[in-house]
Design a protein around this motif. Structure first.
Motif, PDB file in Angstrom:
ATOM      1  N   PHE A  44       4.721  64.672  98.515  1.00  0.00           N
ATOM      2  CA  PHE A  44       5.163  65.929  97.909  1.00  0.00           C
ATOM      3  C   PHE A  44       5.513  66.994  98.943  1.00  0.00           C
ATOM      4  O   PHE A  44       5.903  68.098  98.570  1.00  0.00           O
ATOM      5  CB  PHE A  44       4.074  66.471  96.975  1.00  0.00           C
ATOM      6  CG  PHE A  44       4.073  65.828  95.622  1.00  0.00           C
ATOM      7  CD1 PHE A  44       4.750  66.419  94.561  1.00  0.00           C
ATOM      8  CD2 PHE A  44       3.431  64.626  95.399  1.00  0.00           C
ATOM      9  CE1 PHE A  44       4.762  65.835  93.307  1.00  0.00           C
ATOM     10  CE2 PHE A  44       3.431  64.033  94.154  1.00  0.00           C
ATOM     11  CZ  PHE A  44       4.096  64.627  93.096  1.00  0.00           C
ATOM     12  N   TYR A  95      -5.009  60.687  98.118  1.00  0.00           N
ATOM     13  CA  TYR A  95      -4.785  62.121  98.320  1.00  0.00           C
ATOM     14  C   TYR A  95      -3.882  62.348  99.531  1.00  0.00           C
ATOM     15  O   TYR A  95      -2.924  63.137  99.475  1.00  0.00           O
ATOM     16  CB  TYR A  95      -6.131  62.819  98.519  1.00  0.00           C
ATOM     17  CG  TYR A  95      -6.042  64.326  98.630  1.00  0.00           C
ATOM     18  CD1 TYR A  95      -6.159  65.127  97.502  1.00  0.00           C
ATOM     19  CD2 TYR A  95      -5.843  64.934  99.858  1.00  0.00           C
ATOM     20  CE1 TYR A  95      -6.072  66.502  97.604  1.00  0.00           C
ATOM     21  CE2 TYR A  95      -5.753  66.303  99.976  1.00  0.00           C
ATOM     22  CZ  TYR A  95      -5.875  67.087  98.838  1.00  0.00           C
ATOM     23  OH  TYR A  95      -5.780  68.456  98.947  1.00  0.00           O
ATOM     24  N   PHE A 145      -5.145  63.153  89.193  1.00  0.00           N
ATOM     25  CA  PHE A 145      -5.221  61.692  89.226  1.00  0.00           C
ATOM     26  C   PHE A 145      -6.212  61.221  90.305  1.00  0.00           C
ATOM     27  O   PHE A 145      -6.875  60.189  90.141  1.00  0.00           O
ATOM     28  CB  PHE A 145      -3.834  61.108  89.481  1.00  0.00           C
ATOM     29  CG  PHE A 145      -2.840  61.453  88.410  1.00  0.00           C
ATOM     30  CD1 PHE A 145      -2.924  60.868  87.150  1.00  0.00           C
ATOM     31  CD2 PHE A 145      -1.828  62.378  88.644  1.00  0.00           C
ATOM     32  CE1 PHE A 145      -2.009  61.183  86.160  1.00  0.00           C
ATOM     33  CE2 PHE A 145      -0.922  62.706  87.662  1.00  0.00           C
ATOM     34  CZ  PHE A 145      -1.015  62.122  86.413  1.00  0.00           C
ATOM     35  N   ALA A 153      -5.856  71.298  84.534  1.00  0.00           N
ATOM     36  CA  ALA A 153      -4.448  70.897  84.599  1.00  0.00           C
ATOM     37  C   ALA A 153      -3.754  71.167  83.268  1.00  0.00           C
ATOM     38  O   ALA A 153      -2.606  71.654  83.232  1.00  0.00           O
ATOM     39  CB  ALA A 153      -4.342  69.421  84.970  1.00  0.00           C
ATOM     40  N   ARG A 177      -9.648  71.779  93.173  1.00  0.00           N
ATOM     41  CA  ARG A 177      -9.070  70.793  94.102  1.00  0.00           C
ATOM     42  C   ARG A 177      -9.839  70.764  95.419  1.00  0.00           C
ATOM     43  O   ARG A 177     -10.134  69.689  95.958  1.00  0.00           O
ATOM     44  CB  ARG A 177      -7.598  71.105  94.357  1.00  0.00           C
ATOM     45  CG  ARG A 177      -6.928  70.109  95.284  1.00  0.00           C
ATOM     46  CD  ARG A 177      -5.425  70.342  95.338  1.00  0.00           C
ATOM     47  NE  ARG A 177      -5.089  71.605  95.942  1.00  0.00           N
ATOM     48  CZ  ARG A 177      -4.936  71.807  97.266  1.00  0.00           C
ATOM     49  NH1 ARG A 177      -5.106  70.794  98.102  1.00  0.00           N
ATOM     50  NH2 ARG A 177      -4.590  72.988  97.733  1.00  0.00           N
ATOM     51  N   ARG A 226       2.326  72.608  93.174  1.00  0.00           N
ATOM     52  CA  ARG A 226       2.753  71.330  93.748  1.00  0.00           C
ATOM     53  C   ARG A 226       1.572  70.402  94.052  1.00  0.00           C
ATOM     54  O   ARG A 226       1.750  69.350  94.653  1.00  0.00           O
ATOM     55  CB  ARG A 226       3.540  71.582  95.040  1.00  0.00           C
ATOM     56  CG  ARG A 226       4.864  72.307  94.837  1.00  0.00           C
ATOM     57  CD  ARG A 226       5.754  71.548  93.866  1.00  0.00           C
ATOM     58  NE  ARG A 226       7.068  72.179  93.752  1.00  0.00           N
ATOM     59  CZ  ARG A 226       7.978  71.830  92.867  1.00  0.00           C
ATOM     60  NH1 ARG A 226       7.705  70.861  91.987  1.00  0.00           N
ATOM     61  NH2 ARG A 226       9.154  72.438  92.838  1.00  0.00           N
ATOM     62  N   TYR A 227       0.357  70.819  93.648  1.00  0.00           N
ATOM     63  CA  TYR A 227      -0.825  69.997  93.893  1.00  0.00           C
ATOM     64  C   TYR A 227      -1.492  69.551  92.591  1.00  0.00           C
ATOM     65  O   TYR A 227      -2.608  69.046  92.622  1.00  0.00           O
ATOM     66  CB  TYR A 227      -1.852  70.760  94.729  1.00  0.00           C
ATOM     67  CG  TYR A 227      -1.458  70.957  96.168  1.00  0.00           C
ATOM     68  CD1 TYR A 227      -1.777  70.011  97.134  1.00  0.00           C
ATOM     69  CD2 TYR A 227      -0.758  72.086  96.559  1.00  0.00           C
ATOM     70  CE1 TYR A 227      -1.428  70.192  98.460  1.00  0.00           C
ATOM     71  CE2 TYR A 227      -0.390  72.280  97.881  1.00  0.00           C
ATOM     72  CZ  TYR A 227      -0.723  71.334  98.829  1.00  0.00           C
ATOM     73  OH  TYR A 227      -0.366  71.520 100.136  1.00  0.00           O
ATOM     74  N   ARG A 228      -0.795  69.703  91.462  1.00  0.00           N
ATOM     75  CA  ARG A 228      -1.433  69.351  90.194  1.00  0.00           C
ATOM     76  C   ARG A 228      -1.638  67.852  90.025  1.00  0.00           C
ATOM     77  O   ARG A 228      -2.414  67.422  89.169  1.00  0.00           O
ATOM     78  CB  ARG A 228      -0.610  69.916  89.036  1.00  0.00           C
ATOM     79  CG  ARG A 228      -0.704  71.441  88.969  1.00  0.00           C
ATOM     80  CD  ARG A 228       0.210  72.039  87.936  1.00  0.00           C
ATOM     81  NE  ARG A 228       0.155  73.501  87.986  1.00  0.00           N
ATOM     82  CZ  ARG A 228       1.015  74.310  87.375  1.00  0.00           C
ATOM     83  NH1 ARG A 228       2.007  73.779  86.648  1.00  0.00           N
ATOM     84  NH2 ARG A 228       0.907  75.614  87.479  1.00  0.00           N
ATOM     85  N   TRP A 229      -0.983  67.067  90.880  1.00  0.00           N
ATOM     86  CA  TRP A 229      -1.223  65.622  90.872  1.00  0.00           C
ATOM     87  C   TRP A 229      -2.661  65.290  91.282  1.00  0.00           C
ATOM     88  O   TRP A 229      -3.115  64.152  91.101  1.00  0.00           O
ATOM     89  CB  TRP A 229      -0.254  64.918  91.811  1.00  0.00           C
ATOM     90  CG  TRP A 229      -0.117  65.571  93.162  1.00  0.00           C
ATOM     91  CD1 TRP A 229       0.879  66.394  93.571  1.00  0.00           C
ATOM     92  CD2 TRP A 229      -1.041  65.477  94.269  1.00  0.00           C
ATOM     93  NE1 TRP A 229       0.672  66.830  94.859  1.00  0.00           N
ATOM     94  CE2 TRP A 229      -0.515  66.273  95.315  1.00  0.00           C
ATOM     95  CE3 TRP A 229      -2.232  64.810  94.477  1.00  0.00           C
ATOM     96  CZ2 TRP A 229      -1.150  66.411  96.539  1.00  0.00           C
ATOM     97  CZ3 TRP A 229      -2.871  64.941  95.698  1.00  0.00           C
ATOM     98  CH2 TRP A 229      -2.342  65.742  96.720  1.00  0.00           C
ATOM     99  N   ALA A 230      -3.386  66.269  91.840  1.00  0.00           N
ATOM    100  CA  ALA A 230      -4.759  66.017  92.287  1.00  0.00           C
ATOM    101  C   ALA A 230      -5.654  65.569  91.142  1.00  0.00           C
ATOM    102  O   ALA A 230      -6.717  64.975  91.380  1.00  0.00           O
ATOM    103  CB  ALA A 230      -5.336  67.264  92.950  1.00  0.00           C
ATOM    104  N   LEU A 240      -0.247  61.248  98.703  1.00  0.00           N
ATOM    105  CA  LEU A 240       0.462  62.165  97.804  1.00  0.00           C
ATOM    106  C   LEU A 240       0.785  63.483  98.492  1.00  0.00           C
ATOM    107  O   LEU A 240       1.828  64.097  98.208  1.00  0.00           O
ATOM    108  CB  LEU A 240      -0.373  62.397  96.550  1.00  0.00           C
ATOM    109  CG  LEU A 240      -0.466  61.192  95.592  1.00  0.00           C
ATOM    110  CD1 LEU A 240      -1.415  61.482  94.441  1.00  0.00           C
ATOM    111  CD2 LEU A 240       0.917  60.829  95.060  1.00  0.00           C
TER     112      LEU A 240
END
Length: 708
Positions: free
Chosen positions: A659, A652, A631, A508, A545, A625-629, A655
Motif C-alpha cells: 500500500f 503486516y 485482517f 473498521a 492498530r 490507508r491502514y484499514r487493512w490492518a 501489506l
C-alpha cells in the motif's frame, strides 16, 4: 510538533517504564552446597559463605553497609538491600558482606578465593574508590584468588567486602551476546585465608604405569608473597594409603632472587598400587609441606586416585579395560536443584545403582563437591569448557582455561572434556581445538556440534553430533532425561487477540460508516459533528492498530526460544530476563512507544506539507490507508487454530509495502513530498543496520551453520 498531545505520550511512556521498573521481576535463585578443593592444617581460614546483602549499585552497597557498621540500621526498603545466600544459582550485580578477623592475622598475607565465578569481578575492601579496589579477574567457573596485603584490613572491627559482578566474556562473545544484564553468579565456595610468605599452589598430578607399579608425578608451585631472604625452602611430600606413608620425597629449593613463582616437581613410585575403579574407588592421600629456615610452614592435603584413561579405536578404556558408557547429562537447573537439596551424594549413589557410569555437565564446570563425591562413589564425570556457540573470530585463547583444567584434572572421576559446542568448522576453530586439547588428555577432548559436519583434523569419534536428547558413538551414549526448559508464553494472549480483533472489526465498520473527509479539512477550526465523529473513529483505529502491532511484537518476544536444545545452556540472558516480566506491561510500553514513534514521524513531516496541518490530524487522515490492518488482527486471533504467530506480523510488513504507492500518491496529490516520511524510519533502520554490521561475525557464523 511538540504539542500537548505529544508530551502526554512522553509522560505515558515514562509512566509505563516506571511501572515496569517498580514491578521488575528478577529470577530468584537457590543457595548451593559447595566443596573445597584442598585442605590446610596451618592456614588461618574463614569461610565467607552465607548471608550477603545484594544491591543494585556500588554506591548504595557501600553507603548502606558503612552505616550499619556504626549501628545505623534505619535504611528504607529502597536502600536496605536484599539478603542473598552465597554460593547461589542467582545472578546479581553487587553484593556486600561485613566480617571481622582477629589481630593475630595481621602478620600474614590474605588470600581471598572465589570458586565457581561466572562473570567479570571487581573486589573492593573497606571502600569503593580505586585505591580500595583489591582485585579484578574474569571468572570461568574455576578457583580464582585475590591476594590482599594485611594493611588493607581493620583488625578487631568490621571489614566491608564489596563484590561487583558483570557479565563475563562467555556472555559477550556468544552468538549475538551482549553485556546485558550486567550480572553474573558465584556458585562455589568463598574463602579467606591468612598465609605465610611462601605458599603451595594446588599441584598438577600425572600418573604413569609400568605393570602394577604407578609413578606419580606432582608438579607444584611455590608462590612468594613478597620477596625476602628466607630461603632455602624445604618441600616435603608423602603419599599415604590412609594407614601409613608408602612413598615420600624431599626437595631443597633455593632462592632465585625475585618473587616469581617457582615450579617444584616430586616423583613417587608406588609398587603394587591400588587402582581407582568404578567398583572400588580407592583414594590415596597426598600431603605436601613447605618450610623455611625461620620455621614458617604451609601445607596442602588432597585425595589422589590412581588410574589410566584413554580413547582407543572409539572405545573408552579405563585401567586397560574397555567400558561401555551409559551416561546421563545434567542441565544447570537440575544441577542447582540437587546441590540446593544437598542430594549430590545420594543422587550419584542412586544413579550408580541404576547402571549409570558417567555424568555429563551441560553448560558449566562441575563444582568441587560433585568431583569429590564422584571420586568416592566411582562415577565418571564429563565436563565442559564454557565455549558455546561462539563465532571463530571471538574464540578465547587456549591458555585462558589452563588453570581450571589443571585444578579439576586431579580428580580420577574426571574422564573427559568438551572443548567447544556448536563451533564453526573453519581453520580458526580447528586451531583453537588443537591448542586447547594440549591442556587435557588429547584423545579425551571432544567437540559437540549441532550439525553432522565433522571438525576437520579431528577424529570422527571425538567430533560428536547432538541427536535429539542424546549424544552417542561406538563408545556408548549420554542422554538428557531432564526435559528442556521452554520459553514462557503470554497465557492470556488468545483471549486478548480475539477481543482485539473484535475491537478492530468494530472500529473498521464505524470508520466505513463515517463520512469521508479530505485533507483540507484537517485544520478545520469549527468542524461539524459528522467530521468530529470521523476524526474520533479514525483516532481510535490509530490506537488500535498500534496496540495490535505491539501485541504481535510482545507475542514474539515471549516465544523466543532461549534453549536451542537441552544440550545447549541458554542464549541471550537479557531475553530470558525480559520474559520473566509481565507481558501486559511489555505490551503497554510497546504500544505507547509505537504511537509516539508514529506521532514523531508525522510531526516531522507536517510543517513541510501544504497548510502545515496539525500532526494528530494528519495521522488520522493517513490512517485510512491502514484499514487493512483488521485482517492482520483476525489472523492474530486465529493463532490458537494453527496460524503461526509470525504470519500476521509478516503479513503486516507485506501489506505496508503493497500500500506504499497509494500513500505516496496521496501525498503527491496534495502537493507534498513523501521523502520526509522516511526520516524517522530511516534513522531506526540505520541504527539496526549498524547493529547488523557490528555483529557481522555472528551472521557469517549462522551462514556456515545453515550451509554445512
Amino acid at each position: 510538533m511538540f504539542n500537548r498531545r505529544l508530551m502526554i505520550f512522553f509522560a505515558l511512556l515514562a509512566l509505563t517504564l516506571a511501572t515496569l521498573w517498580w514491578n521488575w521481576q528478577s529470577p530468584v535463585g537457590e543457595s548451593l552446597q559447595a566443596g573445597q578443593s584442598s585442605l590446610s592444617s596451618v592456614r588461618f581460614a574463614q569461610n565467607l559463605n552465607g548471608i550477603w546483602d545484594q544491591f543494585p549499585s556500588l554506591r548504595q552497597a557501600w553507603t548502606t553497609e558503612s552505616e550499619r557498621a556504626i549501628g545505623k540500621n534505619n535504611q528504607s526498603f529502597l536502600t536496605s538491600g536484599r539478603p542473598l545466600t552465597l554460593p547461589s544459582s542467582e545472578r546479581f550485580s553487587v553484593v556486600a558482606k561485613r566480617f571481622r578477623i582477629p589481630g593475630e592475622w595481621s602478620s600474614r598475607t590474605m588470600l581471598l578465593t572465589f570458586n565457581g565465578v561466572q562473570g567479570h569481578v571487581n573486589v573492593y575492601l573497606n571502600g569503593i574508590a580505586s585505591e580500595q579496589k583489591v582485585g579484578e579477574f574474569e571468572g570461568s567457573g574455576g578457583a580464582d584468588e585475590v591476594e590482599i596485603p594485611p594493611k588493607s584490613f581493620r583488625y578487631g572491627e568490621d571489614n566491608i567486602l564489596v563484590v561487583e559482578l558483570a557479565g563475563g566474556t562467555e556472555q559477550r562473545t556468544m552468538l549475538f551476546g551482549s553485556a546485558w544484564p550486567k550480572s553474573g553468579r558465584i556458585s562455589g565456595e568463598i574463602r579467606l585465608e591468612a598465609v605465610v610468605e611462601t605458599t603451595l599452589m594446588p599441584p598438577q598430578l600425572n600418573v604413569s604405569w609400568q605393570g602394577t607399579t604407578a609413578q606419580v608425578t606432582v608438579k607444584a608451585t611455590l608462590l612468594h608473597h613478597g620477596f625476602s631472604e628466607e630461603g632455602p625452602w624445604t618441600v616435603y611430600g608423602v603419599l599415604s594409603d590412609g594407614s601409613a606413608g608408602i612413598a615420600e620425597q624431599t626437595l631443597i629449593v633455593k632462592s632465585q632472587g625475585n618473587t616469581d613463582p617457582q615450579p617444584v616437581t616430586l616423583t613417587f613410585t608406588v609398587p603394587n598400587a591400588r587402582r581407582w575403579t568404578m567398583q572400588a574407588p580407592f583414594l590415596y592421600q597426598l600431603h605436601l609441606t613447605v618450610t623455611n629456615n625461620r620455621g614458617d610452614l604451609d601445607d596442602l592435603t588432597l585425595p589422589l586416585g590412581l588410574r589410566s584413561m584413554a580413547l582407543t579405536s572409539g572405545k573408552w578404556v579405563l585401567n586397560d579395560q574397555v567400558i561401555s558408557i551409559k551416561g546421563e547429562a545434567l542441565t544447570p537447573q537440575e544441577e542447582y536443584r540437587l546441590r540446593h537439596a544437598r542430594q549430590v551424594k545420594s543422587w550419584l549413589t542412586a544413579e550408580r545403582q541404576k547402571g549409570i557410569n558417567l555424568v555429563y555437565f551441560i553448560g558449566q564446570i562441575p563444582d568441587e563437591l560433585w568431583l569429590q563425591e564422584a571420586d568416592r562413589v566411582g562415577m565418571g564425570i564429563w565436563a565442559e569448557l564454557p565455549v558455546e556457540l561462539i563465532p571463530s573470530s571471538r574464540l578465547p585463547q587456549s591458555e585462558v582455561f589452563r588453570e581450571i583444567v589443571v585444578e579439576k584434572m586431579n580428580h580420577p572421576s574426571l574422564w573427559a572434556w568438551t572443548l567447544g559446542k556448536g563451533l564453526d568448522t573453519d581453520t580458526l576453530a580447528q586451531k583453537y581445538f588443537r591448542q586447547s586439547a594440549i591442556q587435557v588428555q588429547p584423545d579425551l577432548a571432544f567437540a559437540l556440534k549441532a550439525t553432522p559436519a565433522v571438525l576437520a583434523g579431528l577424529p570422527a569419534e571425538q567430533s560428536l553430533y547432538v541427536q535429539g536428547n542424546k549424544i552417542k558413538g561406538t563408545w556408548g551414549q549420554v542422554t538428557v532425561k531432564t526435559p528442556s526448559t521452554t520459553s514462557p508464553r503470554w497465557l492470556e494472549e488468545p483471549i486478548v487477540a480475539k477481543m482485539w480483533a473484535l475491537l478492530m472489526v468494530f472500529l473498521a465498520w464505524m470508520n466505513i460508516r463515517s463520512v469521508t473527509w479530505r485533507y483540507k479539512e484537517i485544520g478545520e477550526q469549527r468542524p461539524r459533528r459528522r467530521l468530529r465523529r470521523a476524526w474520533f473513529w479514525d483516532g481510535l483505529f490509530v490506537f488500535a492498530r498500534q496496540g495490535m502491532l505491539a501485541g504481535l511484537i510482545t507475542s514474539g518476544i515471549f516465544r523466543i526460544p532461549i534453549h536451542l536444545s537441552p544440550w545447549f545452556s541458554h542464549l541471550w540472558p537479557g531475553i530470558e530476563l525480559i520474559q520473566r516480566q509481565s507481558p501486559w506491561q511489555i505490551w503497554a510500553i510497546l504500544g505507547v512507544l509505537f504511537m509516539l514513534t508514529r506521532l514523531l514521524q508525522v510531526g516531522v513531516v507536517a510543517p513541510h506539507l501544504p497548510d502545515a496541518p496539525p500532526a494528530l490530524g494528519l495521522v488520522h487522515w493517513l490512517e485510512r490507508r491502514y484499514r487493512w490492518a483488521v485482517f492482520i488482527a483476525i489472523g492474530w486471533a486465529l493463532s490458537p487454530w494453527g496460524v503461526p504467530f509470525y504470519i500476521p506480523l509478516l503479513g503486516y510488513i507485506i501489506l505496508v509495502c503493497l500500500f506504499m504507492p497509494l500513500r505516496i500518491r496521496d501525498i503527491h496529490r496534495i502537493g507534498g513530498h513523501y521523502r520526509p516520511f522516511l526520516w524517522v524510519p530511516g534513522i531506526i533502520t540505520s541504527v539496526l543496520l549498524v547493529w547488523v554490521i557490528f555483529h557481522c561475525a555472528d551472521w557469517i557464523y549462522l551462514w556456515h551453520m545453515v550451509r554445512f
